[in-house]
Design a protein around this motif. Structure first.
Motif, mmCIF file in Angstrom:
data_model
loop_
_atom_site.group_PDB
_atom_site.id
_atom_site.type_symbol
_atom_site.label_atom_id
_atom_site.label_comp_id
_atom_site.label_asym_id
_atom_site.label_seq_id
_atom_site.Cartn_x
_atom_site.Cartn_y
_atom_site.Cartn_z
ATOM 1 N N ALA A 1 3.120 47.839 48.463
ATOM 2 C CA ALA A 1 3.149 49.203 49.012
ATOM 3 C C ALA A 1 3.699 49.213 50.428
ATOM 4 N N THR B 1 7.591 48.504 50.374
ATOM 5 C CA THR B 1 8.382 49.604 49.822
ATOM 6 C C THR B 1 8.160 50.938 50.552
ATOM 7 N N ASN B 2 7.573 50.887 51.722
ATOM 8 C CA ASN B 2 7.347 52.083 52.553
ATOM 9 C C ASN B 2 6.300 53.040 51.977
ATOM 10 N N THR B 3 5.729 52.703 50.840
ATOM 11 C CA THR B 3 4.708 53.591 50.265
ATOM 12 C C THR B 3 3.499 53.704 51.195
ATOM 13 N N ILE C 1 4.076 56.158 53.924
ATOM 14 C CA ILE C 1 4.000 57.532 53.408
ATOM 15 C C ILE C 1 2.546 57.928 53.145
ATOM 16 N N VAL C 2 1.766 56.990 52.632
ATOM 17 C CA VAL C 2 0.342 57.270 52.402
ATOM 18 C C VAL C 2 -0.366 57.557 53.718
ATOM 19 N N LEU D 1 3.591 54.148 41.055
ATOM 20 C CA LEU D 1 3.158 53.921 42.434
ATOM 21 C C LEU D 1 3.990 52.866 43.141
ATOM 22 N N ILE D 2 4.261 51.761 42.455
ATOM 23 C CA ILE D 2 4.939 50.667 43.164
ATOM 24 C C ILE D 2 6.442 50.654 42.938
ATOM 25 N N ILE E 1 7.939 55.905 42.952
ATOM 26 C CA ILE E 1 7.784 56.656 44.208
ATOM 27 C C ILE E 1 8.696 56.093 45.310
ATOM 28 N N PRO E 2 8.652 54.763 45.559
ATOM 29 C CA PRO E 2 9.567 54.223 46.572
ATOM 30 C C PRO E 2 11.040 54.458 46.238
ATOM 31 N N LEU F 1 6.822 63.637 46.998
ATOM 32 C CA LEU F 1 5.355 63.566 47.033
ATOM 33 C C LEU F 1 4.725 64.612 46.119
ATOM 34 N N GLY G 1 5.203 63.217 42.676
ATOM 35 C CA GLY G 1 4.305 62.075 42.479
ATOM 36 C C GLY G 1 2.860 62.506 42.345
#
Lengths: 100, 231
Positions: free
Chosen positions: A47, A50-52, A55-56, B30-31, B34-35, B206, B209
């Motif tokens: 996460a 991958t920049n997630t 963002i979270v 999610l992995i 989204i990215p 977002l 998602g």
């Protein structure tokens, strides 16, 4: 820090759920803790890469507005389901087949 | 004859398969999705064709120094430009130009175009500044008689906001700059065509998602399964 914990928790719980679902014998608490920790760390690292995670974190802090809040709501919903699945599979204690 | 009659118990079965595939789909989303979605949309505003914006572009660093200064061995010397000409006096020093760019301008994909005449520096970096904190947005090589556009995408913007939370101004840092007069034309520009705020680009993914995650969560219960046809 909250975002980090959320992602770690999410992936830890999914690790637990999968372990509970696939274990053919009575689940081992120590092994489950190790698996949860490993999946949590791996998921958090992915996460982050991958920049997630960024963002979270921004979603939780409100920078990204309603879209961010909806995204967090979705993650929390998934987290709740994964937690439920982890508890359910642990209690039933039986292996499953992907195709049946 | 009741002999041999097997007693059967009916247990309420959970939709394990749906649950499991729901989890797998959620993990992939999610992995990976989204990215990928964020990366794909984040670059929308990054276009090579740009047009200049009107208005004052400078930010007063403070009342004494103004918007341009030379940094050498920790000491700050005010630089007063003559038109587009900036004169520095020390070897291997740093020339800093402060820009009137806050988070709103960054979110609106306001870029910086630099047209160089004669200049004796190697590199220029664009920083976002919040109080004593700063974050490197992007950088470019510098050469005489060239033009560069310093751009950034929505992910860069989110990283700035993640690190700083707020942006007071941006600054251009030229290093290492040699003594002499340097010809630098600075313009604030925007991409040609429809510009979408960086936050809107990220938000579009977002929203999608978030809705998908909620649908998967609901689909993973036995009571309602709207994604059943998909998996």
């Amino acid at each position: 820090m909250d975002g980090l914990l959320l992602m770690f928790g999410l992936f830890s719980v999914v690790g637990l759920a999968f372990y509970g679902l696939f274990s053919s014998s009575k689940p081992n608490g120590i092994l489950a803790t190790i698996i949860a920790g490993i999946t949590g760390i791996i998921g958090t690292v992915i996460a982050s890469v991958t920049n997630t995670l960024t963002i979270v974190k921004l979603s939780m802090s409100g920078v990204l507005g309603y879209g961010g809040y909806l995204f967090i709501a979705g993650l929390v919903a998934i987290g709740l389901v994964w937690t439920y699945n982890a508890v359910w599979s642990w209690q039933r204690n039986r292996p499953i087949r992907l195709i049946r | 004859m009741a002999r041999g009659r097997r007693r059967t118990t009916r247990r309420r079965k959970k939709n394990v398969l749906g649950t499991l595939w729901g989890q797998i789909l959620a993990i992939i989303t999610l992995i990976a999705l989204i990215p990928l979605g964020v990366s794909a949309t984040a670059g929308y505003n990054v276009r090579s064709n740009v047009e200049a914006l009107e208005g004052d572009i400078w930010h007063d660093y403070n009342a004494t120094v103004g918007y341009a200064y030379e940094l050498y061995n920790g000491s700050i010397t005010k630089v007063t430009p003559t038109g587009t000409l900036y004169t520095t006096t020390h070897q291997n020093s740093t020339l800093v130009l402060c820009l009137d760019m806050q988070e709103e301008e960054l979110n609106d994909a306001t870029y910086v175009r630099l047209k160089f005449g004669v200049i004796n520096a190697t590199e220029v970096k664009l920083y976002a500044v919040d109080g004593s904190d700063e974050y490197l947005i992007t950088s470019a090589d510098v050469s005489t008689n060239s033009t560069v556009v310093l751009t950034y995408d929505a992910i860069d913007y989110t990283k700035v906001m993640d690190k700083l939370g707020d942006v007071d101004y941006c600054k251009l840092v030229f290093t290492p700059i040699q003594p002499g007069t340097h010809n630098i034309t600075v313009e604030l520009v925007k991409p040609e065509g429809l510009v979408i705020k960086h936050t809107t680009l990220i938000n579009s993914i977002l929203y999608a998602g978030g809705v998908l995650f909620i649908l998967i969560a609901l689909a993973s219960t036995t009571s309602w399964d709207p994604l059943r046809g998909l998996i």
